[in-house]
Design a protein around this motif. Structure first.
Motif, PDB file in Angstrom:
ATOM      1  N   GLN A 234       0.845  -1.199   0.000  1.00 23.82           N
ATOM      2  CA  GLN A 234       0.000   0.000   0.000  1.00 23.82           C
ATOM      3  C   GLN A 234       0.876   1.243   0.000  1.00 23.82           C
ATOM      4  OE1 GLN A 234      -2.937   0.333   3.079  1.00 23.82           O
ATOM      5  NE2 GLN A 234      -4.055  -1.415   2.268  1.00 23.82           N
ATOM      6  N   ASP A 237       1.889   3.375  -5.011  1.00 22.66           N
ATOM      7  CA  ASP A 237       1.470   4.268  -6.104  1.00 22.66           C
ATOM      8  C   ASP A 237       1.937   5.693  -5.862  1.00 22.66           C
ATOM      9  OD1 ASP A 237       0.314   2.159  -7.258  1.00 22.66           O
ATOM     10  OD2 ASP A 237      -1.773   2.770  -6.910  1.00 22.66           O
ATOM     11  N   THR A 266       2.809  -8.721 -12.607  1.00 21.67           N
ATOM     12  CA  THR A 266       2.267  -7.541 -11.925  1.00 21.67           C
ATOM     13  C   THR A 266       2.375  -7.741 -10.426  1.00 21.67           C
ATOM     14  OG1 THR A 266       0.101  -8.559 -12.157  1.00 21.67           O
ATOM     15  CG2 THR A 266       0.657  -6.845 -13.743  1.00 21.67           C
ATOM     16  N   ASP A 268       0.442  -6.870  -8.022  1.00 25.17           N
ATOM     17  CA  ASP A 268      -0.749  -7.217  -7.246  1.00 25.17           C
ATOM     18  C   ASP A 268      -1.023  -8.722  -7.265  1.00 25.17           C
ATOM     19  OD1 ASP A 268      -1.192  -6.891  -9.885  1.00 25.17           O
ATOM     20  OD2 ASP A 268      -3.260  -6.221  -9.710  1.00 25.17           O
ATOM     21  N   THR A 269      -0.210  -9.462  -8.021  1.00 26.53           N
ATOM     22  CA  THR A 269      -0.407 -10.917  -8.005  1.00 26.53           C
ATOM     23  C   THR A 269       0.426 -11.584  -6.910  1.00 26.53           C
ATOM     24  OG1 THR A 269       1.358 -11.332  -9.584  1.00 26.53           O
ATOM     25  CG2 THR A 269      -0.846 -11.037 -10.497  1.00 26.53           C
ATOM     26  N   ASP A 271       1.671 -11.420  -2.694  1.00 27.97           N
ATOM     27  CA  ASP A 271       1.304 -10.763  -1.444  1.00 27.97           C
ATOM     28  C   ASP A 271       2.551 -10.129  -0.829  1.00 27.97           C
ATOM     29  OD1 ASP A 271       2.727 -12.637   0.020  1.00 27.97           O
ATOM     30  OD2 ASP A 271       1.004 -13.960   0.220  1.00 27.97           O
ATOM     31  N   SER A 272       2.311  -9.325   0.220  1.00 27.32           N
ATOM     32  CA  SER A 272       3.420  -8.528   0.730  1.00 27.32           C
ATOM     33  C   SER A 272       4.531  -9.383   1.335  1.00 27.32           C
ATOM     34  CB  SER A 272       2.924  -7.512   1.747  1.00 27.32           C
ATOM     35  OG  SER A 272       2.257  -8.192   2.766  1.00 27.32           O
TER      36      SER A 272
END
Ligand code: ATP
Ligand code: PAF
Ligand code: BAL
Length: 306
Positions: A234, A237, A266, A268-269, A271-272
């Protein structure tokens, strides 16, 4: 001095004795490395040759400005061609053979009717802004692999997407070739060496290292965020937009500035916990292409989490 060949048949004949009875792997079979280039060589290319020598007994450097990877209006005609100087430089690092074909030798029919598509990975980043570019790279690299039949081929990480596509090509087409990625060689001020840097004016050359500095800054901020913030990605961006602005303000016209996985997926595929490598190492890569005057500069930076 390396021996120069312009004909495919001559190069093949010269390399044949090194192969031995390869399938039986006799002791006298010597390993062959290929370093594909478009010439106008600099320290980055010479480093690829030095790395190739660590992996093989015989090093072949190809020098070919490949028309099929240039788009309309790009710099195919004006791309610097400096074969004599290139060969002299290659002698200093012990390259054995130079393959410098002309366009007719490589492409009896132009455009070639076979295409080696590299799939979804080609439709992003450089592939999006240079339509058809990676089709051209795919076909020429396949041809070079078939001509030289190397055991190992060395490509620079400066062209990170190209390296990823070649690895995929080798996997998909079952080429028995080890692909080695070589670290980016930089000038003292951090600018990634590139033949196209010579398109920069003196003032632009002073500005150019900003690209690397900004990628390093962004990588540090992303790493801090991954270490301190359990929210993981998060806020990425905002950091990306800030870097975009800073690079634009310095005078660059940005083609793309993106954060990807190191496999060019990408973000978003993942996880952190994956993004920060479960505390070990990051899987994030920042990639940029930006115009400064007449030069389109590429750079990238791995995000390292300590
Ligand atoms: N600074 C560098 N560090 C490491 N590898 C590099 C560097 N510059 C080029 N290479 C690698 O050399 C190989 C041949 O690249 P090429 O001949 O296109 O050189 P270039 O300097 O990148 O030219 P251009 O300015 O046209 O992009 C590629 O695998 C490329 O990634
Ligand atoms: C790999 C390559 C020599 C193919 O023309 C070119 O794309 C390059 O110089 O990176
Ligand atoms: N090294 C990249 C080759 C090209 O820009 O066409």
């Amino acid at each position: 001095m390396p021996i120069i060949y312009q004909q495919i048949s001559e190069l093949r004949a010269a390399l044949q004795p090194y192969r031995g009875q390869r399938n039986d792997k006799p002791d006298n079979a010597q390993r062959i490395a290929l370093v594909p280039t478009m010439g106008n060589l600099h320290e980055g290319h010479l480093e690829l040759v030095s790395i190739a020598k660590q992996y093989a007994d015989i090093v072949v450097v190809s020098i070919f400005v490949n028309p099929t990877q240039f788009g309309e209006g790009e710099d195919f005609d004006s791309y610097p061609r400096t074969l004599d100087e290139d060969v002299a430089k290659l002698a200093t690092v012990g390259a054995d053979y130079v393959f410098a074909p002309n366009v007719d030798e490589m492409y009896p029919v132009l455009p070639p009717s076979t295409s080696v598509l590299a799939g979804a990975i080609t439709n992003q980043l450089c592939g999006q802004s240079r339509l058809g570019h990676f089709d051209g790279v795919g076909i020429v690299v396949s041809k070079l692999f078939n001509i030289v039949q190397p055991d190992v081929a060395v490509f620079g990480q400066k062209d990170y997407q190209q390296l990823a596509i070649i690895k995929q090509l080798v996997r998909d087409l079952s080429y028995p070739i080890e692909i080695v990625g070589a670290p980016i060689v930089r000038a003292a001020d951090g600018l990634a060496l590139s033949s196209r840097n010579q398109y920069l004016s003196a003032a632009e050359r002073k500005t150019a290292p900003v690209l690397h500095m900004e990628l390093q800054r962004l990588a540090q901020k992303l790493a801090q965020q991954l270490t301190c913030n359990k929210q993981g990605m998060q806020g990425f961006d905002v950091l990306l937009a800030e870097t975009h602005q800073r690079i634009s303000d310095a005078g660059f016209n940005i083609d793309y500035l993106e954060i990807k996985t190191d496999q060019l997926g990408t973000i978003d595929t993942i996880d952190s916990s994956e993004a920060n490598g479960n505390g070990k190492s990051s899987h994030l890569m920042i990639l940029v292409a930006a115009w400064l005057g007449r030069a389109r500069l590429l750079d990238n930076q791995l995000v390292t989490v300590h």
